[in-house]
Design a protein around this motif. Sequence first.
Motif, PDB file in Angstrom:
ATOM      1  N   ILE A  47       0.850  -1.181   0.000  1.00 32.54           N
ATOM      2  CA  ILE A  47       0.000   0.000   0.000  1.00 32.54           C
ATOM      3  C   ILE A  47       0.890   1.237   0.000  1.00 32.54           C
ATOM      4  O   ILE A  47       1.848   1.339   0.764  1.00 32.54           O
ATOM      5  N   MET A  48       0.561   2.186  -0.880  1.00 30.74           N
ATOM      6  CA  MET A  48       1.368   3.387  -1.062  1.00 30.74           C
ATOM      7  C   MET A  48       0.524   4.627  -0.768  1.00 30.74           C
ATOM      8  O   MET A  48      -0.711   4.581  -0.803  1.00 30.74           O
ATOM      9  N   PRO A  49       1.180   5.780  -0.482  1.00 32.69           N
ATOM     10  CA  PRO A  49       0.436   7.036  -0.349  1.00 32.69           C
ATOM     11  C   PRO A  49      -0.377   7.326  -1.605  1.00 32.69           C
ATOM     12  O   PRO A  49       0.054   7.029  -2.713  1.00 32.69           O
ATOM     13  N   LYS A  50      -1.544   7.876  -1.410  1.00 38.71           N
ATOM     14  CA  LYS A  50      -2.505   8.220  -2.467  1.00 38.71           C
ATOM     15  C   LYS A  50      -3.262   7.007  -3.002  1.00 38.71           C
ATOM     16  O   LYS A  50      -4.059   7.141  -3.946  1.00 38.71           O
ATOM     17  N   ASP A  51      -3.033   5.830  -2.441  1.00 38.67           N
ATOM     18  CA  ASP A  51      -3.866   4.676  -2.804  1.00 38.67           C
ATOM     19  C   ASP A  51      -5.262   4.880  -2.233  1.00 38.67           C
ATOM     20  O   ASP A  51      -5.444   5.454  -1.153  1.00 38.67           O
ATOM     21  N   LEU A  52      -6.242   4.408  -2.966  1.00 42.45           N
ATOM     22  CA  LEU A  52      -7.630   4.477  -2.521  1.00 42.45           C
ATOM     23  C   LEU A  52      -8.068   3.070  -2.134  1.00 42.45           C
ATOM     24  O   LEU A  52      -8.099   2.172  -2.977  1.00 42.45           O
ATOM     25  N   LEU A  53      -8.390   2.878  -0.848  1.00 40.54           N
ATOM     26  CA  LEU A  53      -8.683   1.547  -0.331  1.00 40.54           C
ATOM     27  C   LEU A  53     -10.175   1.354  -0.096  1.00 40.54           C
ATOM     28  O   LEU A  53     -10.867   2.247   0.396  1.00 40.54           O
ATOM     29  N   SER A  54     -10.627   0.171  -0.456  1.00 37.62           N
ATOM     30  CA  SER A  54     -11.983  -0.262  -0.122  1.00 37.62           C
ATOM     31  C   SER A  54     -11.860  -1.287   1.005  1.00 37.62           C
ATOM     32  O   SER A  54     -11.197  -2.311   0.831  1.00 37.62           O
ATOM     33  N   ILE A  55     -12.467  -1.006   2.166  1.00 34.26           N
ATOM     34  CA  ILE A  55     -12.323  -1.864   3.341  1.00 34.26           C
ATOM     35  C   ILE A  55     -13.710  -2.271   3.844  1.00 34.26           C
ATOM     36  O   ILE A  55     -14.560  -1.419   4.104  1.00 34.26           O
ATOM     37  N   THR A  56     -13.935  -3.568   3.966  1.00 32.81           N
ATOM     38  CA  THR A  56     -15.211  -4.069   4.493  1.00 32.81           C
ATOM     39  C   THR A  56     -14.945  -4.939   5.707  1.00 32.81           C
ATOM     40  O   THR A  56     -13.954  -5.662   5.772  1.00 32.81           O
ATOM     41  N   VAL A  57     -15.856  -4.853   6.670  1.00 31.39           N
ATOM     42  CA  VAL A  57     -15.786  -5.639   7.902  1.00 31.39           C
ATOM     43  C   VAL A  57     -17.068  -6.451   8.001  1.00 31.39           C
ATOM     44  O   VAL A  57     -18.173  -5.900   7.952  1.00 31.39           O
ATOM     45  N   ASN A  58     -16.921  -7.764   8.136  1.00 32.02           N
ATOM     46  CA  ASN A  58     -18.091  -8.652   8.194  1.00 32.02           C
ATOM     47  C   ASN A  58     -18.043  -9.547   9.434  1.00 32.02           C
ATOM     48  O   ASN A  58     -16.980 -10.075   9.785  1.00 32.02           O
ATOM     49  N   THR A  59     -19.204  -9.708  10.057  1.00 33.90           N
ATOM     50  CA  THR A  59     -19.376 -10.654  11.162  1.00 33.90           C
ATOM     51  C   THR A  59     -20.746 -11.305  11.014  1.00 33.90           C
ATOM     52  O   THR A  59     -21.540 -10.923  10.133  1.00 33.90           O
ATOM     53  N   THR A  60     -21.035 -12.271  11.888  1.00 34.93           N
ATOM     54  CA  THR A  60     -22.360 -12.910  11.842  1.00 34.93           C
ATOM     55  C   THR A  60     -23.444 -11.960  12.342  1.00 34.93           C
ATOM     56  O   THR A  60     -24.643 -12.223  12.149  1.00 34.93           O
ATOM     57  N   ASP A  61     -23.024 -10.882  13.003  1.00 33.71           N
ATOM     58  CA  ASP A  61     -23.969  -9.868  13.486  1.00 33.71           C
ATOM     59  C   ASP A  61     -23.777  -8.598  12.660  1.00 33.71           C
ATOM     60  O   ASP A  61     -22.896  -7.782  12.948  1.00 33.71           O
ATOM     61  N   PRO A  62     -24.570  -8.393  11.604  1.00 34.95           N
ATOM     62  CA  PRO A  62     -24.403  -7.230  10.727  1.00 34.95           C
ATOM     63  C   PRO A  62     -24.499  -5.902  11.468  1.00 34.95           C
ATOM     64  O   PRO A  62     -23.814  -4.939  11.107  1.00 34.95           O
ATOM     65  N   LYS A  63     -25.353  -5.825  12.514  1.00 33.56           N
ATOM     66  CA  LYS A  63     -25.512  -4.569  13.251  1.00 33.56           C
ATOM     67  C   LYS A  63     -24.228  -4.200  13.983  1.00 33.56           C
ATOM     68  O   LYS A  63     -23.873  -3.024  14.083  1.00 33.56           O
ATOM     69  N   ALA A  64     -23.502  -5.207  14.492  1.00 30.65           N
ATOM     70  CA  ALA A  64     -22.257  -4.936  15.201  1.00 30.65           C
ATOM     71  C   ALA A  64     -21.173  -4.425  14.254  1.00 30.65           C
ATOM     72  O   ALA A  64     -20.326  -3.604  14.647  1.00 30.65           O
ATOM     73  N   ALA A  65     -21.190  -4.893  12.999  1.00 24.24           N
ATOM     74  CA  ALA A  65     -20.180  -4.480  12.028  1.00 24.24           C
ATOM     75  C   ALA A  65     -20.543  -3.186  11.307  1.00 24.24           C
ATOM     76  O   ALA A  65     -19.679  -2.568  10.668  1.00 24.24           O
ATOM     77  N   ALA A  66     -21.806  -2.762  11.407  1.00 24.16           N
ATOM     78  CA  ALA A  66     -22.286  -1.594  10.664  1.00 24.16           C
ATOM     79  C   ALA A  66     -21.477  -0.322  10.916  1.00 24.16           C
ATOM     80  O   ALA A  66     -21.190   0.429   9.966  1.00 24.16           O
ATOM     81  N   PRO A  67     -21.049  -0.018  12.150  1.00 27.44           N
ATOM     82  CA  PRO A  67     -20.279   1.227  12.365  1.00 27.44           C
ATOM     83  C   PRO A  67     -18.949   1.267  11.616  1.00 27.44           C
ATOM     84  O   PRO A  67     -18.369   2.351  11.440  1.00 27.44           O
ATOM     85  N   PHE A  68     -18.462   0.116  11.198  1.00 30.61           N
ATOM     86  CA  PHE A  68     -17.170   0.051  10.507  1.00 30.61           C
ATOM     87  C   PHE A  68     -17.315  -0.044   8.985  1.00 30.61           C
ATOM     88  O   PHE A  68     -16.310  -0.149   8.279  1.00 30.61           O
ATOM     89  N   ASN A  69     -18.545  -0.012   8.502  1.00 29.26           N
ATOM     90  CA  ASN A  69     -18.818  -0.078   7.061  1.00 29.26           C
ATOM     91  C   ASN A  69     -19.645   1.140   6.656  1.00 29.26           C
ATOM     92  O   ASN A  69     -20.849   1.045   6.426  1.00 29.26           O
ATOM     93  N   LEU A  70     -19.009   2.279   6.617  1.00 28.71           N
ATOM     94  CA  LEU A  70     -19.711   3.507   6.261  1.00 28.71           C
ATOM     95  C   LEU A  70     -20.103   3.489   4.785  1.00 28.71           C
ATOM     96  O   LEU A  70     -19.342   3.015   3.933  1.00 28.71           O
ATOM     97  N   THR A  71     -21.273   3.988   4.490  1.00 31.63           N
ATOM     98  CA  THR A  71     -21.747   4.044   3.107  1.00 31.63           C
ATOM     99  C   THR A  71     -21.775   5.484   2.626  1.00 31.63           C
ATOM    100  O   THR A  71     -21.827   6.431   3.419  1.00 31.63           O
ATOM    101  N   VAL A  72     -21.749   5.643   1.331  1.00 34.32           N
ATOM    102  CA  VAL A  72     -21.782   6.960   0.700  1.00 34.32           C
ATOM    103  C   VAL A  72     -23.083   7.093  -0.058  1.00 34.32           C
ATOM    104  O   VAL A  72     -23.444   6.225  -0.867  1.00 34.32           O
ATOM    105  N   GLN A  73     -23.786   8.170   0.185  1.00 34.73           N
ATOM    106  CA  GLN A  73     -25.049   8.417  -0.505  1.00 34.73           C
ATOM    107  C   GLN A  73     -24.750   9.059  -1.855  1.00 34.73           C
ATOM    108  O   GLN A  73     -24.295  10.195  -1.924  1.00 34.73           O
ATOM    109  N   THR A  74     -24.965   8.308  -2.915  1.00 41.12           N
ATOM    110  CA  THR A  74     -24.761   8.832  -4.270  1.00 41.12           C
ATOM    111  C   THR A  74     -26.077   9.343  -4.839  1.00 41.12           C
ATOM    112  O   THR A  74     -27.152   8.958  -4.370  1.00 41.12           O
ATOM    113  N   PRO A  75     -26.041  10.218  -5.846  1.00 34.85           N
ATOM    114  CA  PRO A  75     -27.282  10.695  -6.467  1.00 34.85           C
ATOM    115  C   PRO A  75     -28.162   9.557  -6.986  1.00 34.85           C
ATOM    116  O   PRO A  75     -29.386   9.613  -6.887  1.00 34.85           O
TER     117      PRO A  75
END
Length: 264
Positions: A47-75
């Motif tokens: 990983i280098m400076p200016k890289d754009l990373l996609s990071i997902t966190v998954n568990t058996t409890d989706p609600k517990a992982a939700a704070p770590f998977n921010l979404t972006v509201q697109t048009p």
Amino acid sequence: MKKHLIIPLLALGLMSSCTSYKEVPYMQDISSVNTYGKVIPMYDANIMPKDLLSITVNTTDPKAAAPFNLTVQTPLNAAMANINTTTTPSLQQYLVNNDGEIDFPVLGSIKVGGLTKDQAEELIRERLKPYLKETPIVTVRMANYKISVLGEVARPGSFTVSNEKVNVLEALAMAGDMTVYGVRTNVKLIREDAEGVRKIHELDLTHSDIILSPYFYLKQNDIIYVTPNKAKAKSSDIGSQTGLWFSATSILVSVASLLVTILK
């Protein structure tokens, strides 16, 4: 033309064509590679400076992982939501700053610069343990992994690499391969490291040991430049002066014809 000059000229032409052919094929001495006794480590991008990373966190409890998977509201998502249509939200992507850090939700600043994808996943997984009851599955992907190929190739341009792994031969294939005018013995690789230092490395693709080179696999934002050979340079020069040569030749022919007529 005198007959005694024809054979030497033909021989010279054949010799020049053979010489030029030897400069065209890739990897001509495969024995140097097939007899290589050392194990070559698998390549993994850092990983280098200016890289754009996609990071997902998954568990058996989706609600517990939700704070770590921010979404972006697109048009588009907003428009689809207004008509009660289910859409897949776009996940927030993280830009690595010049210090190699990202700002991750809840965890704050995390230094991932210089790490491989697997190392970054392990680091984030460890940092998440105090916040989750079970060990999460963390997936890190580089969203802007690209390379550029310029010069004597069929289709020069920039190319996005989805699997984060590409070698110099694959990069040339993406650009439609080198033309016959490309200098295969001196392909230039322009690379910038994590500290911003830029260097130009020369690659000889006619030698099979190129696959053992530390520059065989490309890093994100690498630039490949294929230099044109002398034949291409000369043909370009001739093409730009074709009109002038035709005009001069026409004048000389006219003058010669006039002199012949006068001297008869």
